[in-house]
Design a protein around this motif. Structure first.
Motif, PDB file in Angstrom:
ATOM      1  N   ARG A 246      17.448 -50.143 -24.892  1.00  0.00           N
ATOM      2  CA  ARG A 246      17.381 -51.447 -23.947  1.00  0.00           C
ATOM      3  C   ARG A 246      15.869 -51.736 -24.706  1.00  0.00           C
ATOM      4  O   ARG A 246      15.262 -52.684 -24.242  1.00  0.00           O
ATOM      5  N   THR A 247      14.808 -50.974 -25.020  1.00  0.00           N
ATOM      6  CA  THR A 247      13.740 -50.981 -25.446  1.00  0.00           C
ATOM      7  C   THR A 247      13.340 -51.247 -27.085  1.00  0.00           C
ATOM      8  O   THR A 247      13.982 -50.368 -27.342  1.00  0.00           O
ATOM      9  N   VAL A 248      11.899 -51.277 -26.857  1.00  0.00           N
ATOM     10  CA  VAL A 248      11.393 -51.660 -27.891  1.00  0.00           C
ATOM     11  C   VAL A 248      11.465 -49.947 -28.672  1.00  0.00           C
ATOM     12  O   VAL A 248      11.242 -49.707 -29.975  1.00  0.00           O
ATOM     13  N   ASP A 249      10.482 -48.541 -27.573  1.00  0.00           N
ATOM     14  CA  ASP A 249      10.794 -47.065 -27.665  1.00  0.00           C
ATOM     15  C   ASP A 249      12.557 -47.185 -28.158  1.00  0.00           C
ATOM     16  O   ASP A 249      11.826 -45.644 -29.454  1.00  0.00           O
ATOM     17  N   ASP A 250      13.107 -47.536 -27.838  1.00  0.00           N
ATOM     18  CA  ASP A 250      14.983 -46.767 -27.842  1.00  0.00           C
ATOM     19  C   ASP A 250      14.382 -47.348 -30.123  1.00  0.00           C
ATOM     20  O   ASP A 250      14.931 -47.033 -30.730  1.00  0.00           O
ATOM     21  N   ALA A 251      14.054 -48.750 -29.831  1.00  0.00           N
ATOM     22  CA  ALA A 251      14.641 -48.982 -30.972  1.00  0.00           C
ATOM     23  C   ALA A 251      13.927 -48.484 -32.222  1.00  0.00           C
ATOM     24  O   ALA A 251      14.144 -47.853 -33.169  1.00  0.00           O
ATOM     25  N   LEU A 252      12.842 -48.402 -32.046  1.00  0.00           N
ATOM     26  CA  LEU A 252      11.612 -47.386 -32.292  1.00  0.00           C
ATOM     27  C   LEU A 252      12.351 -45.881 -32.984  1.00  0.00           C
ATOM     28  O   LEU A 252      12.064 -45.213 -34.653  1.00  0.00           O
ATOM     29  N   MET A 253      13.100 -45.291 -32.153  1.00  0.00           N
ATOM     30  CA  MET A 253      14.045 -43.190 -32.544  1.00  0.00           C
ATOM     31  C   MET A 253      14.676 -44.386 -33.245  1.00  0.00           C
ATOM     32  O   MET A 253      14.763 -43.144 -34.699  1.00  0.00           O
ATOM     33  N   TYR A 254      15.036 -45.328 -33.251  1.00  0.00           N
ATOM     34  CA  TYR A 254      17.005 -45.482 -34.133  1.00  0.00           C
ATOM     35  C   TYR A 254      16.391 -45.551 -35.976  1.00  0.00           C
ATOM     36  O   TYR A 254      16.194 -44.722 -36.789  1.00  0.00           O
ATOM     37  N   LEU A 255      15.342 -46.233 -35.761  1.00  0.00           N
ATOM     38  CA  LEU A 255      14.421 -46.733 -37.147  1.00  0.00           C
ATOM     39  C   LEU A 255      14.126 -45.991 -37.711  1.00  0.00           C
ATOM     40  O   LEU A 255      13.950 -45.389 -38.752  1.00  0.00           O
ATOM     41  N   MET A 256      13.288 -44.477 -36.883  1.00  0.00           N
ATOM     42  CA  MET A 256      12.381 -43.732 -37.399  1.00  0.00           C
ATOM     43  C   MET A 256      13.511 -42.433 -37.902  1.00  0.00           C
ATOM     44  O   MET A 256      12.999 -41.245 -39.064  1.00  0.00           O
ATOM     45  N   ALA A 257      14.528 -42.480 -37.150  1.00  0.00           N
ATOM     46  CA  ALA A 257      16.117 -41.257 -37.126  1.00  0.00           C
ATOM     47  C   ALA A 257      16.204 -41.588 -38.935  1.00  0.00           C
ATOM     48  O   ALA A 257      17.118 -40.859 -39.178  1.00  0.00           O
TER      49      ALA A 257
END
Length: 304
Positions: A246-257
């Motif tokens: 939903r948010t940029v934080d969510d997207a960042l978590m996926y990228l960092m994973a």
């Protein structure tokens, strides 16, 4: 958008890593929306089937406290009708175009892939191997042999990049990702929705006309995140993260994973400009952190 968001998915260059999940956003050249399509990393329309099909009976949606259960069932005009309107609708799409196809046999995947690969606008084919609310109960992404055969058939039908959309409804997802990769998929998309159900206790009936459907939304984000991490840790296949973003934080978590890119779905129903917010937020994050390229954060998550 600053060049720092430019990325690659299995060698395919994209202007940024944010795109809609198939079936959640489409392009209509004469319709104004809060989404500037030209700024998307890619566009993925709803899956196309070889023959026309109406989709599942109503009701098709059920809200949950932290998500949405859908039982749409891939209503599709069929390949012939899609081909007839392709130029008028998608010929002028101002961003990379990925076509999603859904078949009921390896031969159907091959026919769909071959046909859609003829259009120069199409940069990749996404194989929908994991829709949990179709008329068949076993999805290719749940069975190693079915998965291998479907991907191999599609691979033989095109030289364009292939993305295999995987199911979370398996014991472990990394081996399925490896099978898809070995069969010819250039990348995998993880995850699709999780099989789910809702019941109206007053009527004492299932809410969905098909009884069960697929859960999406915030509830599945931690599951999708762990599955992306599993694939990144145990295989060499590039992965596109999807589920609950939903948010940029969510997207960042996926990228960092370990995801090379992300797909946004249910969030756009409640907030149509969600993808724009995420693209802007990613750019701000990189600038604030002094990070030169989005690639520099992919897979950097470490144990606590």
């Amino acid at each position: 958008m600053a060049n720092r968001l430019a990325c690659h998915v299995a060698g395919l260059p994209l202007p940024n890593p944010v795109m809609p999940a198939s079936g959640t956003f489409d392009y209509h050249p004469d319709v104004r929306t809060p989404v500037d399509v030209a700024r998307l990393g890619a566009l993925i329309p709803k899956s196309i089937t070889l023959h026309p099909q109406p989709g599942n009976p109503p009701s098709r949606l059920a809200e949950t406290p932290a998500g949405l259960i859908n039982s749409i069932g891939i209503p599709s005009p069929g390949l012939a009708a899609f081909q007839d309107k392709f130029r008028s609708v998608y010929g002028g799409v101002p961003c990379p175009l990925v076509i999603s196809v859904a078949g009921y046999s390896p031969d159907e995947y091959a026919q769909l892939t071959q046909a859609c690969s003829r259009w120069p606008e199409v940069v990749a084919i996404e194989l929908n191997l994991s829709c949990p609310n179709l008329k068949t109960h076993l999805m290719p992404a749940q069975d190693p042999i079915l998965l291998r055969d479907a991907v191999q058939a599609a691979r033989a039908a095109t030289v364009k990049p292939l993305w295999a959309k995987l199911s979370p409804n398996v014991t472990t997802i990394a081996p399925m990702a490896a099978i898809a990769h070995d069969a010819g998929a250039d990348a995998v998309v993880a995850i699709n929705t999780i099989r789910a159900m809702a019941i109206n206790i007053e009527r004492q009936k299932a809410i969905l006309g098909h009884f069960t459907g697929g859960l999406s939304g915030p509830a599945i984000l931690p599951i999708g995140l762990s599955m992306v991490w599993d694939i990144a840790q145990h295989t060499s296949v590039p992965v596109i993260g999807c589920g609950g973003i939903r948010t940029v934080d969510d997207a960042l978590m996926y990228l960092m994973a370990g995801a090379s890119a992300v797909q946004v779905g249910t969030a756009t129903f409640a907030h149509p400009a969600a993808m724009m917010d995420i693209i802007n937020g990613l750019d701000r994050y990189l600038a604030d952190q002094g990070i030169a390229q989005i690639a520099d954060i992919i897979g950097i998550a470490k144990p606590a």
